[in-house]
Design a protein around this motif. Sequence first.
Motif, PDB file in Angstrom:
ATOM      1  N   PHE A  35      11.082  34.768  18.002  1.00 50.95           N
ATOM      2  CA  PHE A  35      10.529  33.921  17.513  1.00 50.95           C
ATOM      3  C   PHE A  35      10.355  32.346  17.599  1.00 50.95           C
ATOM      4  N   ASN A  36      11.875  31.778  17.150  1.00 54.64           N
ATOM      5  CA  ASN A  36      12.109  30.647  17.617  1.00 54.64           C
ATOM      6  C   ASN A  36      12.270  30.892  19.179  1.00 54.64           C
ATOM      7  N   GLY A  41       9.221  24.799  21.550  1.00 56.18           N
ATOM      8  CA  GLY A  41       8.094  23.348  22.688  1.00 56.18           C
ATOM      9  C   GLY A  41       6.908  23.404  21.462  1.00 56.18           C
ATOM     10  N   ARG A  42       6.640  24.419  20.293  1.00 61.90           N
ATOM     11  CA  ARG A  42       6.218  24.067  19.637  1.00 61.90           C
ATOM     12  C   ARG A  42       6.209  23.360  18.547  1.00 61.90           C
ATOM     13  N   SER A  43       5.307  22.753  17.807  1.00 64.77           N
ATOM     14  CA  SER A  43       5.811  21.397  16.452  1.00 64.77           C
ATOM     15  C   SER A  43       5.803  22.081  15.391  1.00 64.77           C
ATOM     16  N   PRO A 115       3.187  37.679  25.668  1.00 65.27           N
ATOM     17  CA  PRO A 115       2.461  36.476  25.889  1.00 65.27           C
ATOM     18  C   PRO A 115       1.485  35.626  24.731  1.00 65.27           C
ATOM     19  N   ALA A 116       2.617  35.134  23.869  1.00 64.02           N
ATOM     20  CA  ALA A 116       2.065  34.337  23.217  1.00 64.02           C
ATOM     21  C   ALA A 116       2.376  33.460  23.109  1.00 64.02           C
ATOM     22  N   GLN A 117       3.669  33.273  23.710  1.00 57.72           N
ATOM     23  CA  GLN A 117       4.527  32.029  24.388  1.00 57.72           C
ATOM     24  C   GLN A 117       3.961  30.463  24.438  1.00 57.72           C
ATOM     25  N   TYR A 118       2.863  30.834  25.459  1.00 54.76           N
ATOM     26  CA  TYR A 118       2.672  29.325  26.195  1.00 54.76           C
ATOM     27  C   TYR A 118       0.644  29.518  25.479  1.00 54.76           C
ATOM     28  N   SER A 119       0.349  30.561  24.224  1.00 54.11           N
ATOM     29  CA  SER A 119      -1.530  31.153  23.525  1.00 54.11           C
ATOM     30  C   SER A 119      -1.394  30.134  22.833  1.00 54.11           C
ATOM     31  N   SER A 181      13.231  29.741  11.313  1.00 54.20           N
ATOM     32  CA  SER A 181      13.652  30.013  12.886  1.00 54.20           C
ATOM     33  C   SER A 181      14.569  29.877  13.437  1.00 54.20           C
ATOM     34  N   ASP A 182      14.532  28.843  12.885  1.00 50.78           N
ATOM     35  CA  ASP A 182      15.698  27.432  14.387  1.00 50.78           C
ATOM     36  C   ASP A 182      16.771  27.432  13.265  1.00 50.78           C
TER      37      ASP A 182
END
Length: 229
Positions: A35-36, A41-43, A115-119, A181-182
């Motif tokens: 998930f991380n 790249g997301r906030s 598919p969720a990476q950039y959605s 997750s980080d």
Amino acid sequence: MDLSPLPVGSFVGAFLLAFPALFSIVNPVGAALIFNEIMEGRSRADRHRMAGKIGIYSTIVLLVSLWLGGYVLNFFGVSLAALRIAGGLVVAIRAWGLLMQPSAHEERKASAAAPAQYSGDEVAFFPLTMPFTTGPGTIAVAIALSSQRPASGIGTLSFFAGMSLAAIIISLMIWLCYRWSDSVMALLGNSGARVLSRLVAFLLLCVGVQIIVTGVLGVAEILFAHGPR
């Protein structure tokens, strides 16, 4: 005839049966590492919001599978003993795969969630909840666990209460592990997550074997009851 070491008709017994099995198949710690990567790249606010939605959806999937899965199969004429044997085999085979090839399992999960990476947030249910977090394997394990319910009596309510608490705690762990997750990544890393995966997979294998044993004992009890007198 029930030689199960866990009194599954009790609240505590049902919880102790369900929690390690669900934790093993969901593996929220290992899934948090993937998930991380997906959320890179997301906030932080986006990650927290997505983690909350996945936690809620996971709760729904687990509870529906636990409460209704076994009864749906019974509706189609599958006996409780047969359901236990088949469910135990599914759990054991799944656990064996996790134990022998944890990296392959991680790769399948990563591929399912790709598919969720950039959605946007609409991917919280599909594919991040299903099939990434609580996919077909998790649903199969939940149905197998529901097959362990007592045939009748007040123990059935205690059984499902214990199972439900285990599912809710697993969902909370999913939310917490995904939310942070980080930090999980920094603490464990890939190698640490794989060690943990193998430990919990062994627990899942033991649960699967126990479910099979309970089913076989149920068949033996039926045969003795209807045998020659």
